[in-house]
Write a protein that holds these residues in place. Structure first.
Motif, short mmCIF file in Angstrom:
data_model
loop_
_atom_site.label_atom_id
_atom_site.label_comp_id
_atom_site.label_asym_id
_atom_site.label_seq_id
_atom_site.Cartn_x
_atom_site.Cartn_y
_atom_site.Cartn_z
N VAL A 142 1.64 3.83 -5.82
CA VAL A 142 1.19 2.53 -6.31
C VAL A 142 0.70 1.70 -5.13
CG1 VAL A 142 1.87 0.39 -7.49
CG2 VAL A 142 2.91 2.59 -8.16
N SER A 143 -0.47 1.09 -5.29
CA SER A 143 -1.00 0.15 -4.31
C SER A 143 -1.42 -1.13 -5.01
CB SER A 143 -2.19 0.76 -3.55
OG SER A 143 -1.76 1.86 -2.78
N GLU A 184 0.82 -1.21 0.00
CA GLU A 184 0.00 0.00 0.00
C GLU A 184 0.86 1.26 0.00
OE1 GLU A 184 -3.63 1.93 0.00
OE2 GLU A 184 -3.46 -0.24 0.21
N GLY A 185 0.56 2.16 -0.93
CA GLY A 185 1.17 3.48 -0.89
C GLY A 185 2.64 3.55 -1.24
N LEU A 186 3.09 2.67 -2.13
CA LEU A 186 4.49 2.72 -2.56
C LEU A 186 4.70 3.98 -3.40
CD1 LEU A 186 7.30 1.40 -2.89
CD2 LEU A 186 6.38 0.23 -4.92
N GLU A 187 5.59 4.83 -2.97
CA GLU A 187 5.86 6.08 -3.68
C GLU A 187 7.10 5.92 -4.54
OE1 GLU A 187 7.05 10.56 -2.41
OE2 GLU A 187 5.32 9.69 -1.39
N VAL A 188 6.94 6.17 -5.84
CA VAL A 188 8.07 6.08 -6.76
C VAL A 188 8.17 7.37 -7.57
CG1 VAL A 188 8.00 3.56 -6.95
CG2 VAL A 188 6.66 4.93 -8.55
N MET A 189 9.37 7.70 -7.98
CA MET A 189 9.59 8.79 -8.92
C MET A 189 9.83 8.14 -10.27
SD MET A 189 9.25 11.64 -7.34
CE MET A 189 9.92 12.83 -8.51
N MET A 190 9.06 8.55 -11.27
CA MET A 190 9.13 7.85 -12.55
C MET A 190 8.66 8.74 -13.69
SD MET A 190 5.79 5.35 -12.53
CE MET A 190 6.06 4.93 -14.26
N LEU A 228 10.47 -1.94 -13.04
CA LEU A 228 9.61 -1.52 -14.15
C LEU A 228 9.71 -0.02 -14.39
CD1 LEU A 228 6.25 -3.45 -13.58
CD2 LEU A 228 7.72 -3.59 -15.60
N VAL A 229 9.62 0.77 -13.32
CA VAL A 229 9.59 2.22 -13.49
C VAL A 229 10.96 2.78 -13.82
CG1 VAL A 229 7.56 2.38 -12.02
CG2 VAL A 229 9.81 2.87 -11.04
N ALA A 230 12.00 2.03 -13.52
CA ALA A 230 13.36 2.49 -13.85
C ALA A 230 13.72 2.22 -15.30
CB ALA A 230 14.37 1.81 -12.93
N GLU A 231 13.09 1.22 -15.90
CA GLU A 231 13.53 0.80 -17.23
C GLU A 231 12.87 1.53 -18.38
OE1 GLU A 231 10.73 -3.19 -17.95
OE2 GLU A 231 12.69 -3.39 -16.99
N ARG A 232 11.76 2.24 -18.13
CA ARG A 232 11.10 2.91 -19.25
C ARG A 232 10.17 4.01 -18.77
NH1 ARG A 232 5.84 -0.60 -21.11
NH2 ARG A 232 5.18 1.42 -21.87
N HIS A 233 9.80 4.86 -19.70
CA HIS A 233 8.77 5.88 -19.48
C HIS A 233 7.44 5.27 -19.92
CE1 HIS A 233 7.19 10.06 -19.33
NE2 HIS A 233 6.30 9.54 -20.16
N PHE A 234 6.44 5.36 -19.08
CA PHE A 234 5.10 4.92 -19.43
C PHE A 234 4.29 6.14 -19.83
CE2 PHE A 234 6.51 1.40 -16.88
CZ PHE A 234 5.85 0.29 -17.37
N HIS A 294 2.19 14.65 -21.57
CA HIS A 294 2.38 16.09 -21.72
C HIS A 294 3.87 16.45 -21.67
CE1 HIS A 294 -1.90 16.64 -21.57
NE2 HIS A 294 -1.96 15.93 -20.46
N PRO A 295 4.27 17.53 -22.33
CA PRO A 295 5.69 17.90 -22.37
C PRO A 295 6.36 17.95 -20.99
CG PRO A 295 4.48 19.24 -23.93
CD PRO A 295 3.46 18.44 -23.16
N SER A 296 5.68 18.49 -20.01
CA SER A 296 6.28 18.55 -18.67
C SER A 296 6.46 17.15 -18.07
CB SER A 296 5.43 19.41 -17.74
OG SER A 296 4.14 18.83 -17.57
N GLU A 297 5.56 16.22 -18.42
CA GLU A 297 5.66 14.85 -17.92
C GLU A 297 6.75 14.07 -18.66
OE1 GLU A 297 1.20 13.80 -16.47
OE2 GLU A 297 1.49 13.95 -18.63
N LEU A 298 6.98 14.43 -19.90
CA LEU A 298 8.04 13.78 -20.67
C LEU A 298 9.42 14.29 -20.27
CD1 LEU A 298 6.30 13.85 -24.16
CD2 LEU A 298 6.66 11.83 -22.73
N ALA A 299 9.47 15.50 -19.72
CA ALA A 299 10.75 16.14 -19.41
C ALA A 299 11.31 15.73 -18.05
CB ALA A 299 10.59 17.66 -19.46
N ALA A 300 10.46 15.33 -17.12
CA ALA A 300 10.96 15.07 -15.77
C ALA A 300 10.14 13.98 -15.09
CB ALA A 300 10.90 16.35 -14.94
N ALA A 301 10.79 13.28 -14.20
CA ALA A 301 10.10 12.26 -13.42
C ALA A 301 9.09 12.93 -12.49
CB ALA A 301 11.11 11.47 -12.60
#
Length: 118
Positions: free
Chosen positions: A33-34, A10-16, A66-72, A21-28
């Motif tokens: 995730v639960s 429950e409540g796993l916080e990840v930076m990914m 998973l979150v380290a290997e690619r941008h979703f 959107h351009p801002s989402e493509l530019a930075a994690a």
């Protein structure tokens, strides 16, 4: 007699990287995730040992990989990838995966939830 348990991460916080959107493509960005897994064992675990049950470390480690290997681009595809990871353990019969992007709007989080079964 089989035994059913619900194992929760429950409540796993990840930076990914997540989003289109351009801002989402530019930075994690921060994503929460639960995961709830309905797990079935042949018999109730009668020994107090981790090897008698599902070790949820594999889910946490797998999500980080998973979150380290690619941008979703979509939360939906992220949820599907996490569900597939969980169902790779044959004891997991059903999984509910929820993701949330808490920082998109100042007054609400946006998310996705899926349920997958064998």
């Amino acid at each position: 007699m089989s035994a059913r348990f619900t194992t929760v991460l429950e409540g796993l916080e990840v930076m990914m990287g997540l989003g289109i959107h351009p801002s989402e493509l530019a930075a994690a960005q921060r994503v929460i995730v639960s995961v709830r897994m309905d797990v079935v064992y042949p018999t109730p675990p009668n020994e107090d040992r981790i090897d008698a049950v599902l070790d949820y470390d594999f889910v946490r480690t797998g999500i980080h990989a998973l979150v380290a290997e690619r941008h979703f681009h979509l939360q939906e595809t992220l949820c599907e990838a996490i569900a597939a990871l969980c169902l790779s353990d044959s004891r997991v019969e059903r999984v509910t995966v929820r993701t949330s992007k808490p920082d998109i709007y100042p007054d609400a989080a946006v998310g996705c939830e899926i349920v997958r079964e064998r």
